[in-house]
Design an enzyme around this catalytic site. Structure first.
Site, PDB file in Angstrom:
ATOM      1  N   GLU A   1     -27.505 -25.402 -67.806  1.00  0.00           N
ATOM      2  CA  GLU A   1     -27.981 -24.320 -68.692  1.00  0.00           C
ATOM      3  C   GLU A   1     -29.256 -23.708 -68.123  1.00  0.00           C
ATOM      4  O   GLU A   1     -29.492 -22.502 -68.252  1.00  0.00           O
ATOM      5  CB  GLU A   1     -28.185 -24.870 -70.112  1.00  0.00           C
TER       6      GLU A   1
ATOM      7  N   ASN B   1     -29.227 -35.832 -74.281  1.00  0.00           N
ATOM      8  CA  ASN B   1     -29.903 -34.543 -74.101  1.00  0.00           C
ATOM      9  C   ASN B   1     -29.746 -33.781 -75.413  1.00  0.00           C
ATOM     10  O   ASN B   1     -28.648 -33.301 -75.717  1.00  0.00           O
ATOM     11  CB  ASN B   1     -29.248 -33.783 -72.935  1.00  0.00           C
TER      12      ASN B   1
ATOM     13  N   LYS C   1     -30.901 -30.985 -76.188  1.00  0.00           N
ATOM     14  CA  LYS C   1     -30.959 -29.528 -75.961  1.00  0.00           C
ATOM     15  C   LYS C   1     -31.984 -28.900 -76.916  1.00  0.00           C
ATOM     16  O   LYS C   1     -33.013 -29.508 -77.185  1.00  0.00           O
ATOM     17  CB  LYS C   1     -29.570 -28.908 -76.136  1.00  0.00           C
TER      18      LYS C   1
ATOM     19  N   GLU D   1     -22.432 -33.175 -63.760  1.00  0.00           N
ATOM     20  CA  GLU D   1     -22.007 -32.496 -64.980  1.00  0.00           C
ATOM     21  C   GLU D   1     -21.227 -31.239 -64.604  1.00  0.00           C
ATOM     22  O   GLU D   1     -21.829 -30.176 -64.370  1.00  0.00           O
ATOM     23  CB  GLU D   1     -23.239 -32.094 -65.807  1.00  0.00           C
TER      24      GLU D   1
ATOM     25  N   HIS E   1     -30.575 -28.836 -65.117  1.00  0.00           N
ATOM     26  CA  HIS E   1     -29.395 -28.795 -66.008  1.00  0.00           C
ATOM     27  C   HIS E   1     -28.694 -27.455 -65.814  1.00  0.00           C
ATOM     28  O   HIS E   1     -29.341 -26.431 -65.578  1.00  0.00           O
ATOM     29  CB  HIS E   1     -29.853 -28.966 -67.460  1.00  0.00           C
TER      30      HIS E   1
ATOM     31  N   GLY F   1     -20.204 -29.017 -73.204  1.00  0.00           N
ATOM     32  CA  GLY F   1     -20.145 -28.385 -74.522  1.00  0.00           C
ATOM     33  C   GLY F   1     -18.820 -27.691 -74.798  1.00  0.00           C
ATOM     34  O   GLY F   1     -18.709 -26.913 -75.737  1.00  0.00           O
TER      35      GLY F   1
ATOM     36  N   SER G   1     -18.971 -33.298 -72.257  1.00  0.00           N
ATOM     37  CA  SER G   1     -18.080 -33.605 -73.388  1.00  0.00           C
ATOM     38  C   SER G   1     -17.696 -35.085 -73.470  1.00  0.00           C
ATOM     39  O   SER G   1     -16.556 -35.411 -73.790  1.00  0.00           O
ATOM     40  CB  SER G   1     -16.835 -32.712 -73.345  1.00  0.00           C
TER      41      SER G   1
HETATM   42  C1  PEP Z   1     -25.355 -31.890 -71.469  1.00  0.00           C
HETATM   43  O1  PEP Z   1     -25.896 -31.004 -72.108  1.00  0.00           O
HETATM   44  O2  PEP Z   1     -25.966 -32.470 -70.556  1.00  0.00           O
HETATM   45  C2  PEP Z   1     -23.974 -32.262 -71.823  1.00  0.00           C
HETATM   46  C3  PEP Z   1     -23.335 -33.115 -71.057  1.00  0.00           C
HETATM   47  O3  PEP Z   1     -23.452 -31.666 -72.942  1.00  0.00           O
HETATM   48  P1  PEP Z   1     -22.107 -32.087 -73.719  1.00  0.00           P
HETATM   49  O4  PEP Z   1     -22.091 -33.598 -73.805  1.00  0.00           O
HETATM   50  O5  PEP Z   1     -22.259 -31.454 -75.077  1.00  0.00           O
HETATM   51  O6  PEP Z   1     -20.967 -31.549 -72.946  1.00  0.00           O
END
Ligand code: PEP
Length: 250
Positions: A93, A4, A6, A163, A91, A169, A209
Site C-alpha cells: 500500500e 498490521n 493499517k 505479500e 508495504h 485484502g 488474506s
Molecule cells: C497486509 O496488510 O499486510 C495484509 C496481508 O492484509 P490482509 O491480511 O488483509 O490481506
C-alpha cells in the site's frame, strides 16, 4: 506472527484490541513471537496494555531521516522511545499509493537497523506481473534493492514478508505451493547475496488474506516462518486463531 492494523483503531479501540490479544495469549509463552503494528497515534495506548506481556508492538512505516524539517513524518528514534521493536517497510500500500520505491525501502532499512529495531520488509508482485510470469524477477529486484550493501549479520536479524499484491485484502490467498515457491526463491536470493547461514536465519512471513481457515496449511510449508496479517488481525478472535494455527505447525 505480526498484525498490521493499517489505518484502523483509534487509541481507545486499539487499547481494547491489544487487551484482548494479550489476554488470549497469557500463559502461552512458548508459542511463536507475536507483535502488532497499530497506526502511529495508537502506539502509546497499545504500549500501555502490552508492556510486560509476551506481545511486542511496532510501526507501519518510518522516515529514513533521524530528525529534521520533514513535516508529517515520524522518525525511528521516536519509535524507539515508544518501545517499538518492529517497523514494517515497503508495504505494497505504501509502494502503490505513496510512491515508495526499492531505494526508499533500502534507506529506511538502514535507519531501522541502525537503531536496533527489527524491520519487516514487504515484497510481492501485482496480478499483472504474476500473469506475465514476472513474479521471480520482481521479487528478486525488491529483495536486492532492499538488502544489497547491508552487512550479512544485519540481514540475518531482519524479517521479510512475501505479500502478493493480488492477495492483500482481496480474500484471494496464494496457495501454499505458490507461496512456498516464492519463499524458497527469496531464501535462495538472500543466500546468493549473503550466504546460506544468513538466508536461513532470516525469517520469511507470508501475508495476503490469511484467515484462521487457511493459516495452518500455509504455515506448515518449510520456508514459511509465520504470517503478516492485515484484516484478520483486527479481530482478536481471528488473530488468536491464526497464532494458534502457527503453534500447531511448530
Ligand atoms: C497486509 O496488510 O499486510 C495484509 C496481508 O492484509 P490482509 O491480511 O488483509 O490481506
Amino acid at each position: 506472527m505480526c498484525g498490521n492494523w493499517k489505518m484502523y483503531k483509534t487509541p481507545g479501540e486499539a487499547r481494547a484490541l491489544a487487551r484482548e490479544v494479550a489476554n488470549g495469549l497469557r500463559g502461552a509463552d512458548d508459542g511463536p513471537e507475536v507483535a502488532v503494528c497499530p497506526p502511529f497515534p495508537s502506539i502509546p495506548a497499545v504500549r500501555e496494555i502490552l508492556e510486560g506481556t509476551s506481545v511486542a508492538w511496532g510501526a507501519q512505516n518510518c522516515s529514513p531521516h533521524l530528525e529534521g524539517a520533514y513535516t508529517g513524518e515520524v522518525a525511528v528514534p521516536m519509535l524507539v522511545d515508544l518501545g517499538c521493536r518492529f517497523v514494517i517497510l515497503g508495504h505494497s500500500e505504501r509502494r502503490q499509493i505513496f510512491g515508495e520505491t526499492d531505494s526508499s525501502v533500502h534507506e529506511k532499512l538502514q535507519t531501522v537497523l541502525g537503531a536496533g529495531l527489527t524491520p519487516i520488509v514487504c515484497v510481492g508482485e501485482t496480478l499483472d506481473e504474476r500473469e506475465a510470469g514476472r513474479t521471480e524477477e520482481v521479487v528478486d529486484r525488491q529483495i536486492r534493492g532492499a538488502f544489497e550493501g547491508i552487512p550479512g549479520a544485519e540481514v540475518g536479524r531482519t524479517v521479510v514478508a512475501y505479500e502478493p499484491v493480488w492477495a492483500i485484502g482481496t480474500g484471494r490467498t496464494a496457495t501454499p505451493e505458490q507461496a512456498e515457491a516464492v519463499h524458497r526463491r527469496i531464501r535462495a536470493t538472500l543466500s546468493g547475496l549473503h550466504g546460506e547461514d544468513v538466508a536461513t536465519a532470516t525469517r520469511i512471513l507470508y501475508g495476503g488474506s490469511v484467515k484462521p481457515g487457511n493459516a495452518g496449511e500455509l504455515f506448515s510449508q518449510p520456508n514459511i516462518d509465520g504470517g503478516l496479517i492485515g484484516g484478520a488481525s483486527l479481530s482478536a478472535r481471528d488473530f488468536l486463531a491464526i497464532v494458534g494455527a502457527e503453534c500447531s505447525t511448530e
